[in-house]
Design an enzyme around this catalytic site. Structure first.
Site, PDB file in Angstrom:
ATOM      1  N   THR A 221      -1.277  -7.692  -0.546  1.00 22.55           N
ATOM      2  CA  THR A 221       0.102  -7.195  -0.467  1.00 22.55           C
ATOM      3  C   THR A 221       0.931  -8.299   0.170  1.00 22.55           C
ATOM      4  O   THR A 221       0.494  -9.445   0.255  1.00 22.55           O
ATOM      5  CB  THR A 221       0.161  -5.945   0.431  1.00 22.55           C
ATOM      6  OG1 THR A 221      -0.275  -6.332   1.744  1.00 22.55           O
ATOM      7  CG2 THR A 221      -0.708  -4.822  -0.076  1.00 22.55           C
TER       8      THR A 221
ATOM      9  N   ILE B 141       0.831  -1.215   0.000  1.00 23.25           N
ATOM     10  CA  ILE B 141       0.000   0.000   0.000  1.00 23.25           C
ATOM     11  C   ILE B 141       0.866   1.266   0.000  1.00 23.25           C
ATOM     12  O   ILE B 141       0.568   2.244  -0.692  1.00 23.25           O
ATOM     13  CB  ILE B 141      -0.924  -0.036   1.245  1.00 23.25           C
ATOM     14  CG1 ILE B 141      -1.878  -1.246   1.168  1.00 23.25           C
ATOM     15  CG2 ILE B 141      -1.701   1.258   1.394  1.00 23.25           C
ATOM     16  CD1 ILE B 141      -2.589  -1.577   2.471  1.00 23.25           C
TER      17      ILE B 141
ATOM     18  N   LYS C 165      -3.568  -1.486  16.515  1.00 24.77           N
ATOM     19  CA  LYS C 165      -4.274  -0.630  15.555  1.00 24.77           C
ATOM     20  C   LYS C 165      -5.379   0.186  16.244  1.00 24.77           C
ATOM     21  O   LYS C 165      -5.686   1.303  15.814  1.00 24.77           O
ATOM     22  CB  LYS C 165      -4.850  -1.470  14.415  1.00 24.77           C
ATOM     23  CG  LYS C 165      -3.776  -2.074  13.496  1.00 24.77           C
ATOM     24  CD  LYS C 165      -2.884  -1.037  12.840  1.00 24.77           C
ATOM     25  CE  LYS C 165      -2.065  -1.590  11.685  1.00 24.77           C
ATOM     26  NZ  LYS C 165      -1.067  -0.639  11.154  1.00 24.77           N
TER      27      LYS C 165
ATOM     28  N   TYR D  89      -2.123  -7.348  17.116  1.00 25.64           N
ATOM     29  CA  TYR D  89      -2.309  -6.458  15.964  1.00 25.64           C
ATOM     30  C   TYR D  89      -3.567  -5.591  16.151  1.00 25.64           C
ATOM     31  O   TYR D  89      -3.529  -4.369  15.951  1.00 25.64           O
ATOM     32  CB  TYR D  89      -2.403  -7.308  14.697  1.00 25.64           C
ATOM     33  CG  TYR D  89      -2.567  -6.517  13.422  1.00 25.64           C
ATOM     34  CD1 TYR D  89      -1.520  -5.751  12.910  1.00 25.64           C
ATOM     35  CD2 TYR D  89      -3.772  -6.545  12.718  1.00 25.64           C
ATOM     36  CE1 TYR D  89      -1.676  -5.039  11.731  1.00 25.64           C
ATOM     37  CE2 TYR D  89      -3.931  -5.832  11.540  1.00 25.64           C
ATOM     38  CZ  TYR D  89      -2.881  -5.081  11.046  1.00 25.64           C
ATOM     39  OH  TYR D  89      -3.041  -4.359   9.881  1.00 25.64           O
TER      40      TYR D  89
HETATM   41  N1  NAP Z   1      -2.983  -5.519   3.466  1.00 19.03           N
HETATM   42  C1  NAP Z   1      -4.070  -5.439   4.214  1.00 19.03           C
HETATM   43  O1  NAP Z   1      -5.051  -6.182   3.996  1.00 19.03           O
HETATM   44  C2  NAP Z   1      -4.158  -4.448   5.337  1.00 19.03           C
HETATM   45  C3  NAP Z   1      -5.385  -4.313   6.018  1.00 19.03           C
HETATM   46  C4  NAP Z   1      -5.491  -3.382   7.042  1.00 19.03           C
HETATM   47  C5  NAP Z   1      -4.387  -2.598   7.377  1.00 19.03           C
HETATM   48  N2  NAP Z   1      -3.199  -2.761   6.717  1.00 19.03           N
HETATM   49  C6  NAP Z   1      -2.058  -1.914   7.117  1.00 19.03           C
HETATM   50  O2  NAP Z   1      -1.554  -1.268   5.975  1.00 19.03           O
HETATM   51  C7  NAP Z   1      -0.177  -0.943   6.175  1.00 19.03           C
HETATM   52  C8  NAP Z   1       0.618  -1.357   4.953  1.00 19.03           C
HETATM   53  O3  NAP Z   1       0.580  -2.768   4.857  1.00 19.03           O
HETATM   54  P1  NAP Z   1       0.724  -3.574   3.490  1.00 19.03           P
HETATM   55  O4  NAP Z   1      -0.501  -4.357   3.337  1.00 19.03           O
HETATM   56  O5  NAP Z   1       1.166  -2.705   2.387  1.00 19.03           O
HETATM   57  O6  NAP Z   1       1.862  -4.617   3.925  1.00 19.03           O
HETATM   58  P2  NAP Z   1       3.276  -4.973   3.310  1.00 19.03           P
HETATM   59  O7  NAP Z   1       3.170  -5.271   1.867  1.00 19.03           O
HETATM   60  O8  NAP Z   1       3.810  -6.037   4.216  1.00 19.03           O
HETATM   61  O9  NAP Z   1       4.123  -3.632   3.497  1.00 19.03           O
HETATM   62  C9  NAP Z   1       4.518  -3.197   4.771  1.00 19.03           C
HETATM   63  C10 NAP Z   1       5.620  -2.171   4.643  1.00 19.03           C
HETATM   64  O10 NAP Z   1       6.077  -1.850   5.974  1.00 19.03           O
HETATM   65  C11 NAP Z   1       7.470  -2.095   6.049  1.00 19.03           C
HETATM   66  N3  NAP Z   1       7.852  -2.562   7.363  1.00 19.03           N
HETATM   67  C12 NAP Z   1       7.301  -3.553   8.089  1.00 19.03           C
HETATM   68  N4  NAP Z   1       7.958  -3.697   9.240  1.00 19.03           N
HETATM   69  C13 NAP Z   1       8.960  -2.779   9.244  1.00 19.03           C
HETATM   70  C14 NAP Z   1       9.998  -2.448  10.132  1.00 19.03           C
HETATM   71  N5  NAP Z   1      10.171  -3.087  11.277  1.00 19.03           N
HETATM   72  N6  NAP Z   1      10.833  -1.441   9.805  1.00 19.03           N
HETATM   73  C15 NAP Z   1      10.702  -0.794   8.650  1.00 19.03           C
HETATM   74  N7  NAP Z   1       9.737  -1.070   7.753  1.00 19.03           N
HETATM   75  C16 NAP Z   1       8.889  -2.054   8.050  1.00 19.03           C
HETATM   76  C17 NAP Z   1       7.750  -3.160   4.985  1.00 19.03           C
HETATM   77  O11 NAP Z   1       9.124  -3.140   4.641  1.00 19.03           O
HETATM   78  P3  NAP Z   1       9.836  -4.400   3.939  1.00 19.03           P
HETATM   79  O12 NAP Z   1       9.533  -4.251   2.483  1.00 19.03           O
HETATM   80  O13 NAP Z   1      11.264  -4.224   4.264  1.00 19.03           O
HETATM   81  O14 NAP Z   1       9.233  -5.634   4.549  1.00 19.03           O
HETATM   82  C18 NAP Z   1       6.835  -2.695   3.865  1.00 19.03           C
HETATM   83  O15 NAP Z   1       7.420  -1.634   3.138  1.00 19.03           O
HETATM   84  C19 NAP Z   1       0.227  -1.653   7.469  1.00 19.03           C
HETATM   85  O16 NAP Z   1       0.227  -0.721   8.525  1.00 19.03           O
HETATM   86  C20 NAP Z   1      -0.874  -2.680   7.669  1.00 19.03           C
HETATM   87  O17 NAP Z   1      -1.033  -2.994   9.029  1.00 19.03           O
HETATM   88  C21 NAP Z   1      -3.057  -3.663   5.702  1.00 19.03           C
END
Ligand code: NAP
Length: 298
Positions: free
Chosen positions: A204, A15, A170, A166
């Site tokens: 993602t 995202i 949140k 989690y």
């Molecule tokens: N996907 C869903 O269905 C969903 C639903 C509700 C909320 N969210 C929220 O949306 C946000 C984005 O998630 P996403 O779905 O895009 O997940 P994602 O593809 O796993 O991306 C997460 C990003 O955060 C970075 N990250 C994670 N832990 C980190 C750390 N310790 N230090 C630095 N960077 C870190 C990752 O870096 P790396 O590339 O190095 O791993 C990646 O760039 C999150 O806050 C998640 O909780 C997602």
């Protein structure tokens, strides 16, 4: 010409990256945060090529380390004297066994709550230099489905499970967003807003590498084809970052560009203060220059 500057955490994939591309297309200076230099450089180059925007910069920090968060804020401030939009997007769900960071904090709380709390506090002084500063915290509907906080054990030393941790983190992220917004009001800060959002269920890397246990892994795999694309998931972030409609909205929670309700079950002023104090206590060694004492604190 767009002279706005946005910093997006966790913008190397999912995202965050989709939001970075969308904002780069609108001419923002986009600072991509990642935790791996090589990967972050690659994504920067990819975004420059895809959007024709050269104003793509990077910053590297592991958000499991509060020292890294502080260093990240300091390097950002050495280079930029103003920040218009801060997107606290990085986050995720951890594995089935409880793990702690170098700071001794449970990892889910560290990355989803304490890192955005500290980063925001450390960048507030330059957000104040914007005439339309926006803090956007990426939360989740999981705060409704999975939160079950024990206010005497916020780090879940007892009863840890990844979904509960989690959901709690949140939920607390929404509470600190609301509290920040109230603090801005009380301190007469009219040029910064703070809002939270749920991006939807998005396909993602989220949860893919977390060992949630066989049943949850199976359900996640099964449901994946129904999920939003990263671009669709980033839409509400881009809306909150750019739309005039939300210029004066603050302390709100959004889903699909609309204001939505927040779970009330665990909310009380006392509980919210416990969370705020937990954030202050756990980040105090990396102190912010801005006074964010809770009004209820001595
Ligand atoms: N996907 C869903 O269905 C969903 C639903 C509700 C909320 N969210 C929220 O949306 C946000 C984005 O998630 P996403 O779905 O895009 O997940 P994602 O593809 O796993 O991306 C997460 C990003 O955060 C970075 N990250 C994670 N832990 C980190 C750390 N310790 N230090 C630095 N960077 C870190 C990752 O870096 P790396 O590339 O190095 O791993 C990646 O760039 C999150 O806050 C998640 O909780 C997602």
């Amino acid at each position: 010409m767009n002279d706005k500057i946005v910093l997006i955490t966790g913008a190397t994939g999912g995202i965050g990256k989709a939001a970075a591309i969308a904002l780069a297309k609108q001419g923002f200076t986009v600072v991509i945060h990642g935790r791996n230099l090589q990967k972050t450089e690659q994504v920067c180059e990819e975004i420059r090529t895809a959007t024709g925007n050269d104003k793509i910069d990077l910053i590297v920090a592991n958000l499991f380390s509060l020292k890294d968060v502080r260093n990240m804020a300091n390097s950002f401030k050495q280079k930029y004297k103003r920040l218009d939009v801060l997107v606290n997007n990085a986050g995720g769900i951890m594995g089935k066994d409880r793990e702690t960071t170098i700071d001794g904090v449970e990892k889910t709380m560290a990355v989803n709550l304490l890192a955005p709390f500290l980063l925001t506090a450390l960048l507030l002084d330059i957000l104040k230099n914007s005439n339309d500063g926006r803090i956007i915290n990426v939360s989740s509907n999981s705060h409704k489905l999975n939160a079950k906080p024990d206010f005497d054990d916020l780090s879940l030393e007892k009863g840890y499970n990844p979904l509960r941790a989690y959901g709690n983190a949140k939920l607390f992220l929404i509470w600190i967003t609301q509290h920040l917004s109230q603090t801005f009001n009380q301190q007469g800060i009219k040029n910064i807003t703070a809002n939270a959002l749920h991006p939807g269920a998005v396909a993602t890397n989220f949860g893919v590498e977390s060992n949630l246990g066989a049943v949850l892994n199976f359900i996640a795999k099964l449901a994946r084809p129904l999920f939003k694309t990263p671009e669709q998931g980033a839409d509400t972030i881009v809306y909150l970052a750019t739309s005039g409609e939300v210029k004066h909205s603050s302390g709100k929670y959004f889903v699909n560009r609309k204001q939505a309700s927040v779970a009330e079950k665990y909310y009380s002023e006392k509980n919210e203060k416990a969370v705020w104090d937990y954030c202050m206590e756990n980040t105090k060694a990396f102190k912010s220059p801005v006074n964010l004492e809770h009004p209820g604190s001595k």
